[in-house]
Scaffold this motif. Sequence first.
Motif, PDB file in Angstrom:
ATOM      1  N   ALA A   7     -30.779  -1.512  -4.697  1.00  0.00           N
ATOM      2  CA  ALA A   7     -31.902  -0.748  -5.246  1.00  0.00           C
ATOM      3  C   ALA A   7     -31.540  -0.169  -6.606  1.00  0.00           C
ATOM      4  CB  ALA A   7     -32.318   0.346  -4.282  1.00  0.00           C
ATOM      5  N   LYS A   8     -30.300   0.357  -6.726  1.00  0.00           N
ATOM      6  CA  LYS A   8     -29.865   0.911  -8.011  1.00  0.00           C
ATOM      7  C   LYS A   8     -29.789  -0.185  -9.068  1.00  0.00           C
ATOM      8  CE  LYS A   8     -27.214   4.853  -6.299  1.00  0.00           C
ATOM      9  NZ  LYS A   8     -25.871   5.457  -6.179  1.00  0.00           N
ATOM     10  N   GLN A   9     -29.254  -1.338  -8.675  1.00  0.00           N
ATOM     11  CA  GLN A   9     -29.162  -2.458  -9.623  1.00  0.00           C
ATOM     12  C   GLN A   9     -30.543  -2.939 -10.020  1.00  0.00           C
ATOM     13  OE1 GLN A   9     -26.393  -3.632 -11.140  1.00  0.00           O
ATOM     14  NE2 GLN A   9     -27.779  -4.918 -12.343  1.00  0.00           N
ATOM     15  N   SER A  10     -31.443  -3.010  -9.048  1.00  0.00           N
ATOM     16  CA  SER A  10     -32.808  -3.439  -9.324  1.00  0.00           C
ATOM     17  C   SER A  10     -33.504  -2.461 -10.269  1.00  0.00           C
ATOM     18  CB  SER A  10     -33.578  -3.551  -8.007  1.00  0.00           C
ATOM     19  OG  SER A  10     -34.889  -3.978  -8.253  1.00  0.00           O
ATOM     20  N   THR A  11     -33.287  -1.153 -10.044  1.00  0.00           N
ATOM     21  CA  THR A  11     -33.864  -0.133 -10.922  1.00  0.00           C
ATOM     22  C   THR A  11     -33.274  -0.250 -12.330  1.00  0.00           C
ATOM     23  OG1 THR A  11     -34.203   1.350  -9.049  1.00  0.00           O
ATOM     24  CG2 THR A  11     -34.208   2.346 -11.229  1.00  0.00           C
ATOM     25  N   ALA A  12     -31.964  -0.441 -12.419  1.00  0.00           N
ATOM     26  CA  ALA A  12     -31.309  -0.580 -13.718  1.00  0.00           C
ATOM     27  C   ALA A  12     -31.830  -1.828 -14.444  1.00  0.00           C
ATOM     28  CB  ALA A  12     -29.799  -0.646 -13.555  1.00  0.00           C
ATOM     29  N   ASP A  13     -31.988  -2.921 -13.706  1.00  0.00           N
ATOM     30  CA  ASP A  13     -32.508  -4.154 -14.300  1.00  0.00           C
ATOM     31  C   ASP A  13     -33.941  -3.951 -14.808  1.00  0.00           C
ATOM     32  OD1 ASP A  13     -30.131  -5.446 -13.729  1.00  0.00           O
ATOM     33  OD2 ASP A  13     -30.915  -6.512 -11.959  1.00  0.00           O
ATOM     34  N   MET A  14     -34.741  -3.285 -13.991  1.00  0.00           N
ATOM     35  CA  MET A  14     -36.126  -3.037 -14.375  1.00  0.00           C
ATOM     36  C   MET A  14     -36.193  -2.130 -15.605  1.00  0.00           C
ATOM     37  SD  MET A  14     -39.247  -3.771 -13.867  1.00  0.00           S
ATOM     38  CE  MET A  14     -39.325  -4.502 -12.258  1.00  0.00           C
ATOM     39  N   THR A  15     -35.348  -1.116 -15.650  1.00  0.00           N
ATOM     40  CA  THR A  15     -35.306  -0.204 -16.795  1.00  0.00           C
ATOM     41  C   THR A  15     -34.919  -0.965 -18.057  1.00  0.00           C
ATOM     42  OG1 THR A  15     -34.738   1.661 -15.378  1.00  0.00           O
ATOM     43  CG2 THR A  15     -34.253   1.896 -17.718  1.00  0.00           C
ATOM     44  N   ALA A  16     -33.891  -1.798 -17.959  1.00  0.00           N
ATOM     45  CA  ALA A  16     -33.457  -2.592 -19.108  1.00  0.00           C
ATOM     46  C   ALA A  16     -34.564  -3.552 -19.550  1.00  0.00           C
ATOM     47  CB  ALA A  16     -32.186  -3.362 -18.772  1.00  0.00           C
TER      48      ALA A  16
END
Length: 82
Positions: A7-16
């Motif tokens: 979830a954190k990686q997905s959020t970071a990817d989405m933010t980027a």
Amino acid sequence: MDGQDDAKQSTADMTAFVQNLLQQMFWLEFLNKAALDEMGNRIDELEQSINDLRTEMGQEGSPSPSAPAKIKEEPKSGGDSC
């Protein structure tokens, strides 16, 4: 805790992704504005050229005040024929 990391990686990817998208949109807007400004400048130059040509044509098309008006002469009848 694998789900939390995903979830954190997905959020970071989405933010980027969103940041990158916003940056691209900003640059496109900037480039479009520059292109529109350039087009506006070219249109202004074209209008000025047209106005200059109109002025030149107006001056060439009308006789100058000091030039005498031409009077059409009728051909004379007589023995001048060859």
